[in-house]
Design a protein around this motif. Sequence first.
Motif, PDB file in Angstrom:
ATOM      1  N   ASP A  29       0.817  -1.216   0.000  1.00  0.00           N
ATOM      2  CA  ASP A  29       0.000   0.000   0.000  1.00  0.00           C
ATOM      3  C   ASP A  29       0.851   1.266   0.000  1.00  0.00           C
ATOM      4  N   GLN A  30       2.043   1.188   0.604  1.00  0.00           N
ATOM      5  CA  GLN A  30       2.926   2.358   0.643  1.00  0.00           C
ATOM      6  C   GLN A  30       3.873   2.412  -0.557  1.00  0.00           C
ATOM      7  N   GLY A  31       3.757   1.461  -1.467  1.00  0.00           N
ATOM      8  CA  GLY A  31       4.590   1.473  -2.666  1.00  0.00           C
ATOM      9  C   GLY A  31       5.993   0.921  -2.456  1.00  0.00           C
ATOM     10  N   VAL A  32       6.227   0.260  -1.327  1.00  0.00           N
ATOM     11  CA  VAL A  32       7.538  -0.311  -1.042  1.00  0.00           C
ATOM     12  C   VAL A  32       7.779  -1.530  -1.931  1.00  0.00           C
ATOM     13  N   ILE A  33       6.758  -2.349  -2.082  1.00  0.00           N
ATOM     14  CA  ILE A  33       6.817  -3.486  -2.995  1.00  0.00           C
ATOM     15  C   ILE A  33       5.620  -3.371  -3.923  1.00  0.00           C
ATOM     16  N   SER A  34       5.779  -3.841  -5.137  1.00  0.00           N
ATOM     17  CA  SER A  34       4.668  -3.791  -6.085  1.00  0.00           C
ATOM     18  C   SER A  34       4.664  -5.069  -6.908  1.00  0.00           C
ATOM     19  N   GLU A  35       3.501  -5.416  -7.398  1.00  0.00           N
ATOM     20  CA  GLU A  35       3.351  -6.646  -8.163  1.00  0.00           C
ATOM     21  C   GLU A  35       3.823  -6.436  -9.584  1.00  0.00           C
ATOM     22  N   PRO A  36       4.431  -7.416 -10.226  1.00  0.00           N
ATOM     23  CA  PRO A  36       4.750  -8.731  -9.672  1.00  0.00           C
ATOM     24  C   PRO A  36       5.925  -8.614  -8.702  1.00  0.00           C
ATOM     25  N   HIS A  37       5.947  -9.514  -7.727  1.00  0.00           N
ATOM     26  CA  HIS A  37       6.988  -9.508  -6.708  1.00  0.00           C
ATOM     27  C   HIS A  37       8.133 -10.418  -7.120  1.00  0.00           C
ATOM     28  N   PHE A  38       9.342 -10.007  -6.748  1.00  0.00           N
ATOM     29  CA  PHE A  38      10.540 -10.776  -7.043  1.00  0.00           C
ATOM     30  C   PHE A  38      11.295 -11.042  -5.743  1.00  0.00           C
ATOM     31  N   SER A  52      10.789   0.790   9.651  1.00  0.00           N
ATOM     32  CA  SER A  52       9.559   1.530   9.945  1.00  0.00           C
ATOM     33  C   SER A  52       9.273   1.572  11.437  1.00  0.00           C
ATOM     34  N   GLN A  53       9.989   0.771  12.211  1.00  0.00           N
ATOM     35  CA  GLN A  53       9.799   0.757  13.663  1.00  0.00           C
ATOM     36  C   GLN A  53      10.870   1.528  14.425  1.00  0.00           C
ATOM     37  N   ILE A  54      11.876   2.021  13.712  1.00  0.00           N
ATOM     38  CA  ILE A  54      12.941   2.763  14.378  1.00  0.00           C
ATOM     39  C   ILE A  54      12.434   4.145  14.762  1.00  0.00           C
ATOM     40  N   GLY A  55      12.675   4.503  15.996  1.00  0.00           N
ATOM     41  CA  GLY A  55      12.368   5.842  16.469  1.00  0.00           C
ATOM     42  C   GLY A  55      13.651   6.481  16.961  1.00  0.00           C
ATOM     43  N   TRP A  56      14.131   7.469  16.253  1.00  0.00           N
ATOM     44  CA  TRP A  56      15.370   8.125  16.644  1.00  0.00           C
ATOM     45  C   TRP A  56      15.130   9.005  17.862  1.00  0.00           C
ATOM     46  N   PRO A  57      16.086   9.080  18.773  1.00  0.00           N
ATOM     47  CA  PRO A  57      15.933   9.939  19.944  1.00  0.00           C
ATOM     48  C   PRO A  57      15.642  11.382  19.524  1.00  0.00           C
ATOM     49  N   GLY A  58      14.676  11.973  20.189  1.00  0.00           N
ATOM     50  CA  GLY A  58      14.324  13.364  19.907  1.00  0.00           C
ATOM     51  C   GLY A  58      13.324  13.529  18.775  1.00  0.00           C
ATOM     52  N   THR A  59      12.966  12.444  18.114  1.00  0.00           N
ATOM     53  CA  THR A  59      11.992  12.521  17.025  1.00  0.00           C
ATOM     54  C   THR A  59      10.675  11.955  17.514  1.00  0.00           C
ATOM     55  N   ALA A  68       3.917   7.962   6.610  1.00  0.00           N
ATOM     56  CA  ALA A  68       4.556   7.820   5.312  1.00  0.00           C
ATOM     57  C   ALA A  68       6.031   7.562   5.572  1.00  0.00           C
ATOM     58  N   LEU A  69       6.667   6.843   4.671  1.00  0.00           N
ATOM     59  CA  LEU A  69       8.092   6.576   4.856  1.00  0.00           C
ATOM     60  C   LEU A  69       8.894   7.854   4.695  1.00  0.00           C
ATOM     61  N   GLN A  74      13.083   5.079   2.990  1.00  0.00           N
ATOM     62  CA  GLN A  74      13.008   4.705   1.579  1.00  0.00           C
ATOM     63  C   GLN A  74      14.381   4.331   1.044  1.00  0.00           C
ATOM     64  N   SER A  75      15.386   5.095   1.443  1.00  0.00           N
ATOM     65  CA  SER A  75      16.757   4.818   1.006  1.00  0.00           C
ATOM     66  C   SER A  75      17.240   3.468   1.526  1.00  0.00           C
ATOM     67  N   ALA A  76      16.890   3.139   2.757  1.00  0.00           N
ATOM     68  CA  ALA A  76      17.294   1.857   3.336  1.00  0.00           C
ATOM     69  C   ALA A  76      16.656   0.697   2.578  1.00  0.00           C
ATOM     70  N   VAL A  77      15.384   0.815   2.260  1.00  0.00           N
ATOM     71  CA  VAL A  77      14.688  -0.245   1.527  1.00  0.00           C
ATOM     72  C   VAL A  77      15.298  -0.419   0.145  1.00  0.00           C
ATOM     73  N   GLU A  78      15.565   0.675  -0.543  1.00  0.00           N
ATOM     74  CA  GLU A  78      16.143   0.589  -1.886  1.00  0.00           C
ATOM     75  C   GLU A  78      17.572   0.055  -1.852  1.00  0.00           C
ATOM     76  N   ALA A  79      18.341   0.428  -0.844  1.00  0.00           N
ATOM     77  CA  ALA A  79      19.703  -0.096  -0.709  1.00  0.00           C
ATOM     78  C   ALA A  79      19.668  -1.606  -0.476  1.00  0.00           C
ATOM     79  N   ALA A  80      18.716  -2.074   0.309  1.00  0.00           N
ATOM     80  CA  ALA A  80      18.577  -3.517   0.550  1.00  0.00           C
ATOM     81  C   ALA A  80      18.200  -4.237  -0.735  1.00  0.00           C
ATOM     82  N   ARG A  81      17.286  -3.670  -1.498  1.00  0.00           N
ATOM     83  CA  ARG A  81      16.875  -4.252  -2.780  1.00  0.00           C
ATOM     84  C   ARG A  81      18.081  -4.324  -3.724  1.00  0.00           C
ATOM     85  N   GLN A  82      18.880  -3.261  -3.732  1.00  0.00           N
ATOM     86  CA  GLN A  82      20.078  -3.201  -4.565  1.00  0.00           C
ATOM     87  C   GLN A  82      21.082  -4.275  -4.130  1.00  0.00           C
ATOM     88  N   ALA A  83      21.278  -4.428  -2.833  1.00  0.00           N
ATOM     89  CA  ALA A  83      22.215  -5.431  -2.328  1.00  0.00           C
ATOM     90  C   ALA A  83      21.770  -6.837  -2.710  1.00  0.00           C
TER      91      ALA A  83
END
Length: 166
Positions: A29-38, A52-59, A68-69, A74-83
């Motif tokens: 729903d947030q566009g992180v993954i889209s069909e078809p999935h690989f 998505s569960q990380i809460g930085w101190p002071g934030t 929303a991401l 978003q950069s972390a998700v894309e870096a993981a996909r790239q790796a």
Amino acid sequence: MALPGGDLSTSAVANAAGLSESWAWKARDQGVISEPHFEEDVVALRVYAFVSQIGWPGTRRPRSARQALELWQQSAVEAARQAASDPASTPETALWVLEDSVHLVTTPDQRAAFDLRHLGGRLAVRIPVGLWIVELPDALAALPTRRRRGGPSSGAGATRQPRRTG
């Protein structure tokens, strides 16, 4: 360690990632993954669920509001996909997540350079994407095989036996 292409259902991506399907639906729903999935989506989903569960101190982020991401997420998700699709990834490949940036690190030299340049007492989270990539073939092999619709046991070609009563 490039992965072969493949078509997975949203449910299969969640299952291979070891997460509940609700994570996969939320990511879709947030566009992180889209069909078809690989296969890369499995690693991306695991990272999404983590960052998505990380809460930085002071934030401050209200837990009840739909989030929303942020760019770093978003950069972390894309870096993981790239790796996951990079043949240079190894079991030692790690994704370092900082509040304002993400870094893929594979070799001991890269790790030392990263530490010297970026950490310096800063808070960072290390995500073992290389291990997750190595585990991926076994996770995919363990997925239940999909039943085909319209096969010999269902649909037009199937013969149904009458029920016996009493």
